[in-house]
Design an enzyme around this catalytic site. Structure first.
Site, short mmCIF file in Angstrom:
data_model
loop_
_atom_site.label_atom_id
_atom_site.label_comp_id
_atom_site.label_asym_id
_atom_site.label_seq_id
_atom_site.Cartn_x
_atom_site.Cartn_y
_atom_site.Cartn_z
N ASP A 161 0.92 -1.29 -0.07
CA ASP A 161 0.07 -0.22 -0.06
C ASP A 161 0.74 1.19 0.05
OD1 ASP A 161 -3.19 0.51 1.05
OD2 ASP A 161 -1.92 2.02 1.09
N ILE A 162 0.57 2.09 -0.69
CA ILE A 162 1.21 3.49 -1.11
C ILE A 162 1.23 4.17 0.41
CG2 ILE A 162 -0.41 4.97 -1.67
CD1 ILE A 162 1.23 5.96 -3.78
N ASN B 205 -13.03 -3.52 2.34
CA ASN B 205 -13.89 -2.55 2.29
C ASN B 205 -14.84 -2.29 1.26
OD1 ASN B 205 -12.77 -1.63 4.66
ND2 ASN B 205 -11.31 -0.12 3.47
N HIS C 241 -10.18 -5.37 -3.42
CA HIS C 241 -8.69 -5.78 -2.85
C HIS C 241 -9.08 -5.90 -1.46
CE1 HIS C 241 -9.75 -1.20 -2.55
NE2 HIS C 241 -9.37 -1.19 -1.40
P1 5GP Z 1 -9.89 1.38 0.14
O1 5GP Z 1 -10.15 2.42 0.97
O2 5GP Z 1 -10.43 1.27 -1.13
O3 5GP Z 1 -10.19 -0.12 1.00
O4 5GP Z 1 -8.16 1.13 0.12
C1 5GP Z 1 -7.43 1.79 -1.02
C2 5GP Z 1 -6.07 1.61 -0.81
O5 5GP Z 1 -5.54 2.01 -1.76
C3 5GP Z 1 -5.63 2.57 0.45
O6 5GP Z 1 -5.14 1.93 1.54
C4 5GP Z 1 -4.64 3.60 -0.36
O7 5GP Z 1 -3.52 3.90 0.34
C5 5GP Z 1 -4.28 2.53 -1.54
N1 5GP Z 1 -3.80 3.35 -2.66
C6 5GP Z 1 -4.28 4.30 -3.19
N2 5GP Z 1 -3.52 4.72 -4.26
C7 5GP Z 1 -2.63 3.76 -4.61
C8 5GP Z 1 -1.40 3.56 -5.31
O8 5GP Z 1 -1.52 4.36 -6.60
N3 5GP Z 1 -0.56 2.93 -5.15
C9 5GP Z 1 -0.50 1.94 -3.96
N4 5GP Z 1 0.21 1.09 -3.85
N5 5GP Z 1 -1.91 1.97 -3.32
C10 5GP Z 1 -2.61 2.72 -3.24
#
Ligand code: 5GP
Length: 113
Positions: free
Chosen positions: A29-30, A86, A99
């Site tokens: 995760d970024i 989520n 994811h």
């Molecule tokens: P969600 O809130 O949709 O369950 O999680 C999305 C996740 O994707 C977040 O934890 C966010 O930090 C991660 N994320 C968003 N953009 C990027 C990206 O460009 N690269 C990576 N590696 N993770 C990302």
């Protein structure tokens, strides 16, 4: 429009990919919420858990098995970790490409806020 994660899977956006096979890709995760924070993602675009179909059983199962193996590889299996998916607005989903978060490496707090 390819999703952000589809671009990562195809190598069109930089990321630290830690695992890839014919069904799933895993990358860090970024914005990590813990020392280990890996996203396990189906290679084909499935928007949310709500969009999983019966024929996706294999890919859904693979996500969990890969998470378990990565937890072992990261050295966090014994202490424990959390797997989170989520879904939609109330679930706090930001990226609409299914994811699973693998989060661990420290004591985690309450499951929901
Ligand atoms: P969600 O809130 O949709 O369950 O999680 C999305 C996740 O994707 C977040 O934890 C966010 O930090 C991660 N994320 C968003 N953009 C990027 C990206 O460009 N690269 C990576 N590696 N993770 C990302």
């Amino acid at each position: 429009m390819p999703t952000l994660f589809a671009k990562i899977i195809r190598g069109e956006l930089p990321s630290e990919i830690v695992y890839q096979d014919e069904l799933v890709t895993a990358f860090r995760d970024i914005s990590p919420a813990a020392p280990t924070h890996i996203l396990i993602v189906p290679n084909k675009v499935i928007r949310t858990v709500n969009d999983l179909r019966d024929e996706d059983e294999k890919v859904a199962g693979r996500m969990v098995i890969v998470a378990k193996k990565l937890a072992e590889r990261e050295g966090i299996a014994e202490d424990g970790y959390r797997l989170i998916i989520n879904c939609n607005r109330h679930g706090g989903q930001d990226v609409y490409h299914l994811h699973m978060h693998l989060i661990g490496g420290r004591q985690l707090g309450p499951i929901a806020q």
